[in-house]
Design a protein around this motif. Structure first.
Motif, short mmCIF file in Angstrom:
data_model
loop_
_atom_site.label_atom_id
_atom_site.label_comp_id
_atom_site.label_asym_id
_atom_site.label_seq_id
_atom_site.Cartn_x
_atom_site.Cartn_y
_atom_site.Cartn_z
N SER A 85 0.85 -1.19 0.00
CA SER A 85 0.00 0.00 0.00
C SER A 85 0.88 1.24 0.00
O SER A 85 1.60 1.50 0.95
CB SER A 85 -0.92 0.00 1.23
OG SER A 85 -1.73 1.18 1.25
N VAL A 86 0.86 1.96 -1.12
CA VAL A 86 1.61 3.20 -1.25
C VAL A 86 0.72 4.24 -1.90
O VAL A 86 -0.23 3.91 -2.61
CB VAL A 86 2.90 3.02 -2.09
CG1 VAL A 86 3.88 2.09 -1.39
CG2 VAL A 86 2.57 2.50 -3.48
N ASP A 87 1.03 5.48 -1.68
CA ASP A 87 0.28 6.58 -2.28
C ASP A 87 1.01 7.01 -3.56
O ASP A 87 2.14 7.49 -3.52
CB ASP A 87 0.19 7.76 -1.31
CG ASP A 87 -0.64 8.91 -1.87
OD1 ASP A 87 -1.30 8.70 -2.91
OD2 ASP A 87 -0.61 10.01 -1.28
N SER A 88 0.34 6.83 -4.70
CA SER A 88 0.97 7.16 -5.98
C SER A 88 1.01 8.66 -6.22
O SER A 88 1.83 9.14 -7.01
CB SER A 88 0.21 6.48 -7.12
OG SER A 88 -1.10 7.00 -7.24
N GLY A 89 0.12 9.39 -5.59
CA GLY A 89 0.06 10.83 -5.82
C GLY A 89 -0.60 11.22 -7.12
O GLY A 89 -0.60 12.41 -7.49
N LEU A 90 -1.19 10.27 -7.84
CA LEU A 90 -1.86 10.59 -9.10
C LEU A 90 -3.20 11.25 -8.84
O LEU A 90 -3.94 10.85 -7.93
CB LEU A 90 -2.07 9.32 -9.93
CG LEU A 90 -0.81 8.60 -10.45
CD1 LEU A 90 -1.21 7.34 -11.21
CD2 LEU A 90 0.01 9.53 -11.35
N ALA A 91 -3.51 12.24 -9.65
CA ALA A 91 -4.82 12.87 -9.58
C ALA A 91 -5.87 11.90 -10.10
O ALA A 91 -5.56 10.97 -10.85
CB ALA A 91 -4.82 14.16 -10.41
N PRO A 92 -7.15 12.09 -9.72
CA PRO A 92 -8.20 11.18 -10.19
C PRO A 92 -8.24 11.05 -11.72
O PRO A 92 -8.47 9.96 -12.24
CB PRO A 92 -9.47 11.81 -9.64
CG PRO A 92 -9.03 12.54 -8.42
CD PRO A 92 -7.66 13.06 -8.74
N VAL A 93 -8.03 12.17 -12.43
CA VAL A 93 -8.04 12.10 -13.89
C VAL A 93 -6.88 11.26 -14.39
O VAL A 93 -7.05 10.43 -15.31
CB VAL A 93 -7.98 13.52 -14.49
CG1 VAL A 93 -7.83 13.44 -16.01
CG2 VAL A 93 -9.23 14.31 -14.11
N GLU A 94 -5.71 11.42 -13.81
CA GLU A 94 -4.54 10.65 -14.22
C GLU A 94 -4.73 9.17 -13.91
O GLU A 94 -4.38 8.29 -14.72
CB GLU A 94 -3.30 11.17 -13.52
CG GLU A 94 -2.89 12.58 -13.93
CD GLU A 94 -1.72 13.09 -13.13
OE1 GLU A 94 -0.89 13.83 -13.69
OE2 GLU A 94 -1.63 12.75 -11.92
N LEU A 95 -5.30 8.86 -12.75
CA LEU A 95 -5.56 7.47 -12.39
C LEU A 95 -6.57 6.85 -13.34
O LEU A 95 -6.44 5.68 -13.75
CB LEU A 95 -6.07 7.39 -10.95
CG LEU A 95 -6.31 5.99 -10.39
CD1 LEU A 95 -5.03 5.17 -10.41
CD2 LEU A 95 -6.86 6.07 -8.97
N GLY A 96 -7.57 7.63 -13.73
CA GLY A 96 -8.55 7.13 -14.69
C GLY A 96 -7.93 6.85 -16.05
O GLY A 96 -8.25 5.83 -16.69
N LEU A 97 -7.05 7.73 -16.50
CA LEU A 97 -6.37 7.50 -17.77
C LEU A 97 -5.53 6.23 -17.72
O LEU A 97 -5.49 5.45 -18.68
CB LEU A 97 -5.47 8.70 -18.11
CG LEU A 97 -6.17 9.98 -18.56
CD1 LEU A 97 -5.16 11.11 -18.69
CD2 LEU A 97 -6.90 9.77 -19.87
N LEU A 98 -4.87 6.01 -16.59
CA LEU A 98 -4.01 4.84 -16.46
C LEU A 98 -4.81 3.55 -16.43
O LEU A 98 -4.48 2.57 -17.11
CB LEU A 98 -3.16 4.96 -15.19
CG LEU A 98 -2.22 3.79 -14.87
CD1 LEU A 98 -1.18 3.63 -15.98
CD2 LEU A 98 -1.56 3.98 -13.52
N THR A 99 -5.87 3.52 -15.63
CA THR A 99 -6.62 2.28 -15.42
C THR A 99 -7.64 1.99 -16.51
O THR A 99 -7.93 0.82 -16.79
CB THR A 99 -7.34 2.31 -14.06
OG1 THR A 99 -8.21 3.45 -14.01
CG2 THR A 99 -6.34 2.41 -12.92
N GLU A 100 -8.19 3.02 -17.14
CA GLU A 100 -9.25 2.80 -18.11
C GLU A 100 -8.81 2.91 -19.56
O GLU A 100 -9.52 2.48 -20.45
CB GLU A 100 -10.41 3.80 -17.86
CG GLU A 100 -11.05 3.66 -16.50
CD GLU A 100 -11.65 2.28 -16.26
OE1 GLU A 100 -12.15 1.68 -17.24
OE2 GLU A 100 -11.60 1.80 -15.12
N LEU A 101 -7.63 3.51 -19.78
CA LEU A 101 -7.16 3.66 -21.15
C LEU A 101 -5.84 2.92 -21.40
O LEU A 101 -5.78 2.01 -22.22
CB LEU A 101 -6.99 5.14 -21.50
CG LEU A 101 -8.28 5.97 -21.57
CD1 LEU A 101 -7.98 7.42 -21.90
CD2 LEU A 101 -9.24 5.39 -22.61
#
Length: 321
Positions: A29-45
């Motif tokens: 468990s670590v904090d990536s520091g990614l913004a919600p939009v960035e996390l969405g781009l990574l996981t959904e695209l």
């Protein structure tokens, strides 16, 4: 695959991507520091795109190795027996004759049915004409079926000219279908890959010739049919979710043979991995070289595959003469 996740048109910090990958590991468990939009781009695209490219590339490469083993022909590839032409025809028909949006289920289903249908038609024609379907007869049957189905596809395209751009976009290949396409292709990928890998040793025996294989107790016709169907299933699954992406099935198995030898017990699994890497790299180039615009992935593979095909053809002719 890691490069595919780190690099893209959208500017996501590589450190954040690496930390997010660590966070997805069990018991970490670590904090990536990614913004919600960035996390969405990574996981959904990015993530489903990289996974789909890896699956499709692996399927096309292992199918190419299987076809080359069945036909004992270094020029054989996953589209040899009309799979691509069948998929292109049924996809074009789905676009032309369907008024609604058929992207989610209709196009993959139509492509899969067409790919399998094209292979079965070619195999049936080769079996009838060649007293059981010798390799040369099956190749010629595949060429004939491909020409016939492509002619019908061209006719259908002219019926609805306004859909030509959509049709050609699918024909040139795309691995950006998302998680839906990944989940669609996985079951077929597992079945076809397992069957192919289990037949590696038998393909080695088949490579010495049918007569010699029979004297060793091998049912050459049954092995050829099973591998042919498994390779066709792999091709159909890949085409159904990505469109027509050529040359992967020629380039990767040949490179693997150069590096690891000719035994199919080695060629098949390494082609699976090499095909995945090759197509992920091709997709990375396709979506970054003209960013924010994208090249069709089939264009990138053709740039590599077409000269490679010519080189293989010259070597093959030199060996035969």
């Amino acid at each position: 695959m890691l490069a595919g996740l780190l690099v893209g048109a959208a500017g996501i910090a590589p450190r954040g991507v690496m930390l997010q990958l660590l966070d997805w590991l069990p018991f970490v468990s670590v904090d990536s520091g990614l913004a919600p939009v960035e996390l969405g781009l990574l996981t959904e695209l990015r993530l489903p795109r990289v996974l789909l490219a890896a699956i499709v590339g692996g399927l096309l490469a292992v199918a190419g190795a299987g076809y080359q083993g069945v036909f004992r022909n270094p020029l054989a590839d996953p589209y040899l027996l009309g799979a691509a032409a069948g998929a292109g025809l049924t996809t074009t028909a789905a676009i032309v004759f369907t008024g609604g949006d058929v992207e989610a289920i209709g196009i993959p289903a139509a492509a899969f049915a067409g790919a399998v249908g094209g292979v079965l038609l070619a195999y049936a024609l080769g079996s009838v004409a060649g007293r059981g379907g010798g390799t040369a007869t099956l190749v010629l049957a595949g060429v004939a079926v491909t020409s016939f189905l492509t002619a019908i596809q061209t006719f259908l395209q002219q019926l609805k000219v306004e859909e030509l751009q959509r049709i050609y976009a699918w024909i040139l290949g795309d691995v950006g279908g998302g998680w839906g396409q990944v989940t669609l292709v996985v079951p077929y990928a597992v079945v076809s890959v397992v069957v192919m890998l289990l037949h590696g040793r038998l393909l080695d025996v088949l490579s010495v010739g049918d007569d010699e294989a029979v004297t060793l107790g091998l049912n050459a016709a049954r092995v050829r049919l099973v591998v042919l169907l498994a390779a066709s299933l792999a091709t159909a699954a890949a085409v159904a979710v990505s469109g027509l992406i050529g040359f992967v099935g020629i380039v990767v198995p040949h490179v693997v043979r150069r590096l690891a030898g000719a035994s199919y017990r080695i060629v098949l699994p390494i082609s699976l991995i090499g095909g995945a890497a090759f197509l992920v790299l091709a997709d990375l180039i396709a979506r970054t070289v003209l960013a924010p615009a994208e090249l069709p992935i089939g264009v990138v593979t053709a740039f590599v595959g077409a000269p490679f095909f010519v080189a293989v053809l010259r070597v093959t002719r030199r060996v035969e003469t």
